[in-house]
Motif scaffolding. Structure first.
Motif, PDB file in Angstrom:
ATOM      1  N   ASP A  97      21.474  70.081  -3.373  1.00 50.50           N
ATOM      2  CA  ASP A  97      22.415  70.766  -4.253  1.00 50.50           C
ATOM      3  C   ASP A  97      22.507  72.219  -3.816  1.00 50.50           C
ATOM      4  O   ASP A  97      21.733  72.668  -2.964  1.00 50.50           O
ATOM      5  N   GLY A  98      23.453  72.966  -4.393  1.00 52.73           N
ATOM      6  CA  GLY A  98      23.571  74.367  -4.013  1.00 52.73           C
ATOM      7  C   GLY A  98      24.997  74.861  -4.058  1.00 52.73           C
ATOM      8  O   GLY A  98      25.846  74.335  -4.774  1.00 52.73           O
ATOM      9  N   GLY A  99      25.279  75.874  -3.248  1.00 49.74           N
ATOM     10  CA  GLY A  99      26.610  76.460  -3.208  1.00 49.74           C
ATOM     11  C   GLY A  99      26.635  77.710  -2.349  1.00 49.74           C
ATOM     12  O   GLY A  99      25.609  78.122  -1.790  1.00 49.74           O
ATOM     13  N   VAL A 100      27.814  78.306  -2.243  1.00 51.35           N
ATOM     14  CA  VAL A 100      28.006  79.499  -1.416  1.00 51.35           C
ATOM     15  C   VAL A 100      28.803  80.523  -2.209  1.00 51.35           C
ATOM     16  O   VAL A 100      29.845  80.207  -2.801  1.00 51.35           O
ATOM     17  N   LEU A 101      28.320  81.775  -2.198  1.00 53.89           N
ATOM     18  CA  LEU A 101      28.999  82.896  -2.849  1.00 53.89           C
ATOM     19  C   LEU A 101      29.521  83.851  -1.784  1.00 53.89           C
ATOM     20  O   LEU A 101      28.779  84.284  -0.908  1.00 53.89           O
ATOM     21  N   MET A 130      23.042  79.113  -0.879  1.00 55.33           N
ATOM     22  CA  MET A 130      21.888  78.649  -1.644  1.00 55.33           C
ATOM     23  C   MET A 130      21.789  77.138  -1.541  1.00 55.33           C
ATOM     24  O   MET A 130      22.795  76.428  -1.668  1.00 55.33           O
ATOM     25  N   ASN A 131      20.585  76.645  -1.277  1.00 54.55           N
ATOM     26  CA  ASN A 131      20.367  75.210  -1.111  1.00 54.55           C
ATOM     27  C   ASN A 131      19.108  74.791  -1.865  1.00 54.55           C
ATOM     28  O   ASN A 131      18.070  75.454  -1.790  1.00 54.55           O
ATOM     29  N   TYR A 132      19.217  73.685  -2.583  1.00 54.58           N
ATOM     30  CA  TYR A 132      18.066  73.130  -3.287  1.00 54.58           C
ATOM     31  C   TYR A 132      17.683  71.783  -2.685  1.00 54.58           C
ATOM     32  O   TYR A 132      18.518  70.874  -2.590  1.00 54.58           O
TER      33      TYR A 132
END
Length: 251
Positions: free
Chosen positions: A158-162, A97-99
């Protein structure tokens, strides 16, 4: 209410605009994403120092490599939230996910993730937290991630990885309670022939109603569609003798 069906393919190779291809020259367009990450000696651009990555999520998210305080996937887009599934060379799956993009409006987001069929499944975690206080931990017992929030200035993403997630047999529901500075929410789909990524786009207003994304085999996903118009609108499906089949099948 808003409803739209879109069948997308996970990314299985590096697109040409990814930092490890276009900037560091560690991989070629279409190369598989290495589960064990990338070491500096694999990169041929002597003018750009590559800091090694330990796993496929780090290699693909490319945090601060090279642009500081940002992911460097090549798909960052101003005032957009973008997400896509990625499958590495050991068939391990993660959701990225990326913002926003550098120079965007800046903004903030808050969301929860719930699931079908992931309660009790071990090994799922936040593989990437580009700000450690923002992306909440995965609750294995309930198969959910409550209360994640992000806030970023216009200099940064911003964001992250699951991950790592099973290859199929589950659904995730993404429910936002806040999306400021974001105009569109977009889900990526990989083209295995061109190694490019196309995005299904919806407005942030419609996305606030929630997104359900399910991991299924293409034959199963296409087979669930019962009308010709919807079937033919999917890039991976086609209508054949009264049935919707995937492009992996012969009519």
């Amino acid at each position: 209410s808003y409803e739209n069906i879109a069948i997308v393919r996970p990314i299985t190779g590096f697109p040409g605009n990814h930092a490890v291809v276009a900037h560091y020259h560690c991989r070629n367009k279409g190369d598989p994403i290495p589960h064990d990450g990338i070491s500096a000696h694999e990169c041929s651009n002597q003018e750009a120092e590559y800091h090694p990555t330990a796993n496929s999520a780090e290699a693909f998210y490319s945090w601060r490599r090279p642009t500081p305080s940002s992911s460097n996937t090549g798909f960052e887009k101003s005032d957009a939230a973008r997400m896509y599934f990625v499958v590495d060379d050991e068939e391990k799956v993660f959701l990225l996910m990326n913002y926003d993009a550098r120079g965007g409006s800046g903004g903030s987001a808050a969301m929860s993730i719930t699931s079908d069929n992931l309660a009790g499944v071990p090994g799922i975690t936040a593989l990437i937290k580009d700000d450690t206080h923002e992306f909440s931990d995965w609750d294995t017992s309930t198969g959910s991630k409550p209360g994640s929030s992000w806030s970023w200035p216009n200099c940064c993403t911003d964001g992250g990885v699951l991950g790592y997630l099973p290859s199929s047999g589950y659904c995730l529901t993404l429910q936002w309670t806040e999306l400021t500075g974001i105009a569109t929410v977009e889900m990526g789909s990989y083209d295995e022939f061109s190694s490019d990524v196309n995005f299904e786009v919806m407005s942030a207003q419609n996305a606030m109603g929630g997104i359900e994304t399910c991991a299924k085999k293409c034959t199963e996903a296409c087979g669930e569609i019962v009308d010709m118009s919807t079937c033919n609108s999917q890039s991976v499906c086609s209508w054949c003798n009264g049935l919707c089949i995937s492009d992996d099948e012969t009519c």
